[in-house]
Design a protein around this motif. Structure first.
Motif, PDB file in Angstrom:
ATOM      1  N   THR A 194       0.755  -1.195   0.013  1.00  0.00           N
ATOM      2  CA  THR A 194       0.058   0.055   0.062  1.00  0.00           C
ATOM      3  C   THR A 194       0.795   1.127   0.093  1.00  0.00           C
ATOM      4  O   THR A 194       1.821   1.477   0.827  1.00  0.00           O
ATOM      5  CB  THR A 194      -0.865  -0.110   1.398  1.00  0.00           C
ATOM      6  N   GLN A 248      -8.453  -4.308   1.006  1.00  0.00           N
ATOM      7  CA  GLN A 248      -8.183  -5.417  -0.391  1.00  0.00           C
ATOM      8  C   GLN A 248      -8.102  -6.649   0.106  1.00  0.00           C
ATOM      9  O   GLN A 248      -7.541  -7.312   1.019  1.00  0.00           O
ATOM     10  CB  GLN A 248      -6.437  -4.974  -0.816  1.00  0.00           C
ATOM     11  N   GLU A 267      -4.659  -8.544   0.717  1.00  0.00           N
ATOM     12  CA  GLU A 267      -4.057  -8.102   2.131  1.00  0.00           C
ATOM     13  C   GLU A 267      -5.014  -8.870   3.315  1.00  0.00           C
ATOM     14  O   GLU A 267      -4.077  -9.547   4.040  1.00  0.00           O
ATOM     15  CB  GLU A 267      -4.245  -6.585   2.221  1.00  0.00           C
ATOM     16  N   HIS A 313     -14.336  -1.835  -0.188  1.00  0.00           N
ATOM     17  CA  HIS A 313     -13.744  -1.678  -1.327  1.00  0.00           C
ATOM     18  C   HIS A 313     -12.131  -1.186  -0.940  1.00  0.00           C
ATOM     19  O   HIS A 313     -11.358  -1.655  -1.475  1.00  0.00           O
ATOM     20  CB  HIS A 313     -14.349  -0.467  -1.996  1.00  0.00           C
ATOM     21  N   SER A 314     -12.238  -0.681   0.507  1.00  0.00           N
ATOM     22  CA  SER A 314     -10.702  -0.198   0.629  1.00  0.00           C
ATOM     23  C   SER A 314     -10.033  -1.340   1.337  1.00  0.00           C
ATOM     24  O   SER A 314      -8.719  -1.379   1.230  1.00  0.00           O
ATOM     25  CB  SER A 314     -11.067   0.921   1.810  1.00  0.00           C
TER      26      SER A 314
END
Length: 309
Positions: free
Chosen positions: A4, A127, A130, A124-125
């Protein structure tokens, strides 16, 4: 490590956190002042900002450009457009109360709508790649240490209970000062730290990151704005905002991320989690029996003998 990064569209606090180590001490002071006082910066001149930070207008301009803005006017426009994103706690409270209005019947609906918006954003944020990395790291860990400072410490305790109920070795740490160090000592290369940190890195959290790196423990970061700043120091970043615009912060998204991790871990090792829950049920049942026996004994001891006719 997580990949990120802080791109051109990042907020001012995100840019400050991500580029702090590239700034001189004077520039760091200016950058932190700007991140903490966006209302002041949005309408101030470089000369005034220099006076407020004990530096100079040249240092202010250098800092602004080091943070990725073309100049002070560009930064001021960005702050003026998004000023409501960073208000004082009292300001955020008043804005939240304004949103609720005078009709108490609407409070629940307003709050639920706000939380739904945060959760939709998190969809959406956070991931998927991750998230998988985080679950895999915790699954393979010998020991899970969850760290959160302040009020978030209660969430660390909650997640730790979830881990213990799945048969994992786990501990929560939320104390400050020297007691904080006691929880870090057992960490080793086979362990994982789940670090919950929002807005800025606190001194205790910096020590956690340093110690984890020293002993080779992996770190999973749950955050709102620190992903870009800490991505090269952690295994995975689960990034989601904790407040909308000018409103009070919420724990809803953080709790949801922790719940998702817990469920995913149980799914990864279903038999282990099921066996641990069966053991918990057995111990609970036995505890209930002992308590019932103790209560019965106490009642018999305190029961007065019947008086003679």
């Amino acid at each position: 490590m997580a990949s990120t990064t802080s791109g051109p569209g990042s907020t001012l606090p995100e840019r400050v956190a991500a580029r702090r180590d590239l700034l001189s001490p004077a520039e760091q002071a200016v950058a932190q002042f700007m991140a903490d006082n966006p209302q002041e910066v949005a309408f101030a001149s470089a000369e005034k900002l220099g006076r407020l930070t004990g530096t100079s207008d040249a240092t202010v301009i250098r800092t602004v450009k080091a943070l990725g803005y073309s100049g002070l006017p560009s930064l001021k426009r960005a702050l003026q457009e998004s000023l409501r994103d960073r208000l004082t706690p009292a300001g955020r409270l008043n804005r939240s109360l304004d949103a609720v209005g005078d009709d108490l019947k609407q409070v629940f609906d307003v709050v639920v709508t706000e939380q739904i918006g945060l959760l939709e954003s998190a969809r959406h944020s956070v991931q998927p790649a991750e998230f998988v990395k985080a679950v895999t790291a915790i699954r393979d860990a010998d020991y899970v240490l969850t760290c959160a400072v302040g009020i978030l410490g209660q969430l660390a305790e909650y997640f730790t209970i979830r881990m213990l109920r799945q048969g994992r070795r786990a501990r929560a740490v939320q104390a400050s000062g020297f007691l904080f160090a006691d929880a870090l000592v057992p960490l080793s290369s086979g362990d994982v730290v789940v670090l919950v940190s929002h807005h800025h890195v606190k001194p205790e959290e910096e020590v956690v990151l340093e110690h984890a790196e020293r002993v080779g423990a992996r770190v999973i970061l749950i955050t709102d704005t620190l992903g870009g700043a800490l991505s090269d120091r952690v295994e995975a970043v689960l990034s989601a905002e904790v407040n909308r615009h000018d409103r009070l912060s919420s724990i809803t998204v953080t709790v949801t991320v922790l719940e998702a991790l817990s469920l995913a871990l149980a799914a990864e090792q279903r038999e282990r989690a099921s066996a641990a829950m069966h053991r918990l049920t057995t111990v609970r049942n036995r505890l209930a029996e002992v308590i019932a026996e103790e209560v019965g004994t106490t009642r018999r001891r305190t029961r007065r003998p019947a008086e003679p006719d």
